[in-house]
Design a protein around this motif. Structure first.
Motif, PDB file in Angstrom:
ATOM      1  N   TYR A  37       0.857  -1.169   0.000  1.00 16.34           N
ATOM      2  CA  TYR A  37       0.000   0.000   0.000  1.00 16.34           C
ATOM      3  C   TYR A  37       0.904   1.233   0.000  1.00 16.34           C
ATOM      4  CZ  TYR A  37      -4.115  -2.788   1.360  1.00 16.34           C
ATOM      5  OH  TYR A  37      -5.155  -3.681   1.392  1.00 16.34           O
ATOM      6  N   ARG A  38       0.323   2.368  -0.290  1.00 18.11           N
ATOM      7  CA  ARG A  38       1.035   3.631  -0.156  1.00 18.11           C
ATOM      8  C   ARG A  38       0.096   4.694   0.381  1.00 18.11           C
ATOM      9  NH1 ARG A  38       2.347   4.879  -6.578  1.00 18.11           N
ATOM     10  NH2 ARG A  38       0.197   5.340  -7.243  1.00 18.11           N
ATOM     11  N   LEU A  47      -4.281   0.750  -1.972  1.00 10.76           N
ATOM     12  CA  LEU A  47      -3.654  -0.481  -2.411  1.00 10.76           C
ATOM     13  C   LEU A  47      -2.871  -0.234  -3.690  1.00 10.76           C
ATOM     14  CD1 LEU A  47      -3.371  -3.602  -2.162  1.00 10.76           C
ATOM     15  CD2 LEU A  47      -5.375  -3.770  -3.649  1.00 10.76           C
ATOM     16  N   VAL A  48      -1.629  -0.684  -3.685  1.00 12.52           N
ATOM     17  CA  VAL A  48      -0.788  -0.592  -4.880  1.00 12.52           C
ATOM     18  C   VAL A  48      -0.824  -1.915  -5.635  1.00 12.52           C
ATOM     19  CG1 VAL A  48       1.553  -0.252  -5.749  1.00 12.52           C
ATOM     20  CG2 VAL A  48       0.727   1.102  -3.801  1.00 12.52           C
ATOM     21  N   ALA A  49      -0.571  -3.008  -4.911  1.00 15.74           N
ATOM     22  CA  ALA A  49      -0.558  -4.336  -5.535  1.00 15.74           C
ATOM     23  C   ALA A  49      -0.742  -5.380  -4.444  1.00 15.74           C
ATOM     24  CB  ALA A  49       0.755  -4.579  -6.277  1.00 15.74           C
ATOM     25  N   VAL A  63      -0.533   1.885 -11.550  1.00 12.64           N
ATOM     26  CA  VAL A  63       0.785   1.246 -11.592  1.00 12.64           C
ATOM     27  C   VAL A  63       0.842   0.058 -12.550  1.00 12.64           C
ATOM     28  CG1 VAL A  63       1.182   1.951  -9.208  1.00 12.64           C
ATOM     29  CG2 VAL A  63       0.427  -0.385  -9.687  1.00 12.64           C
ATOM     30  N   LYS A  64      -0.283  -0.284 -13.149  1.00 15.14           N
ATOM     31  CA  LYS A  64      -0.304  -1.435 -14.066  1.00 15.14           C
ATOM     32  C   LYS A  64       0.686  -1.230 -15.203  1.00 15.14           C
ATOM     33  CE  LYS A  64      -5.019  -3.149 -13.382  1.00 15.14           C
ATOM     34  NZ  LYS A  64      -6.387  -3.245 -13.961  1.00 15.14           N
ATOM     35  N   MET A  82       9.468  -1.746  -9.012  1.00 17.59           N
ATOM     36  CA  MET A  82       8.857  -0.525  -9.522  1.00 17.59           C
ATOM     37  C   MET A  82       9.724   0.031 -10.651  1.00 17.59           C
ATOM     38  SD  MET A  82       7.665   1.247  -5.942  1.00 17.59           S
ATOM     39  CE  MET A  82       9.333   1.512  -5.385  1.00 17.59           C
ATOM     40  N   ASN A  83       9.192   0.028 -11.852  1.00 17.71           N
ATOM     41  CA  ASN A  83       9.889   0.546 -13.025  1.00 17.71           C
ATOM     42  C   ASN A  83       9.184   1.786 -13.545  1.00 17.71           C
ATOM     43  OD1 ASN A  83      11.643  -1.703 -12.891  1.00 17.71           O
ATOM     44  ND2 ASN A  83      10.302  -2.900 -14.230  1.00 17.71           N
ATOM     45  N   SER A  84       9.879   2.527 -14.378  1.00 23.14           N
ATOM     46  CA  SER A  84       9.309   3.737 -14.991  1.00 23.14           C
ATOM     47  C   SER A  84       8.666   4.627 -13.935  1.00 23.14           C
ATOM     48  CB  SER A  84       8.274   3.358 -16.065  1.00 23.14           C
ATOM     49  OG  SER A  84       8.853   2.539 -17.057  1.00 23.14           O
TER      50      SER A  84
END
Length: 121
Positions: A37-38, A47-49, A63-64, A82-84
């Motif tokens: 989460y963030r 929820l992030v993932a 974030v998908k 975490m990319n980009s």
């Protein structure tokens, strides 16, 4: 007792990558869902993932395609690649896990202490 140890946060330029890790330790029989989460200042925790014990994943739309959640069940670790990264990803990230401490106990929800991610433009 269950402990959640997060690591991997830091400062990165926009477009860069970071990998967060969260190791769950202590009295553990099994871990069900794990998640990241963030929460930004003055905002609700979001929820992030999330990932189930079987490996099924869920992502926030924001974030998908950029973030990937994974876990090592044998080590009780959950990762967030975490990319980009974008400046709007800047905030504190928290890991979360549903833990069963003994064969007869119920699932209890635990949070990590949070790790700061800062993305500069």
């Amino acid at each position: 007792q269950v402990q959640m140890a997060e690591s991997g946060g830091g400062l990165v330029q926009a477009g860069g990558s970071l990998r967060l890790s969260c190791a769950v330790s202590g009295s553990i029989f099994s871990i069900n869902n794990m998640a990241w989460y963030r929460q930004g200042p003055g905002k609700q925790r979001e929820l992030v993932a999330a990932i189930t014990s079987g490996g099924s994943t869920t992502y926030a739309d924001s974030v998908k395609g950029r973030f990937t959640i994974s876990r090592e069940n044998a080590k009780n670790i959950v990762y967030l690649q975490m990319n980009s990264l974008k400046p709007e990803d800047t905030t504190v990230y928290y890991c979360n896990a549903d833990v069963q401490q003994t064969r007869l106990s119920i699932l209890m929800n635990y949070w990590g202490q949070g790790t700061q991610v800062t993305v500069s433009s």
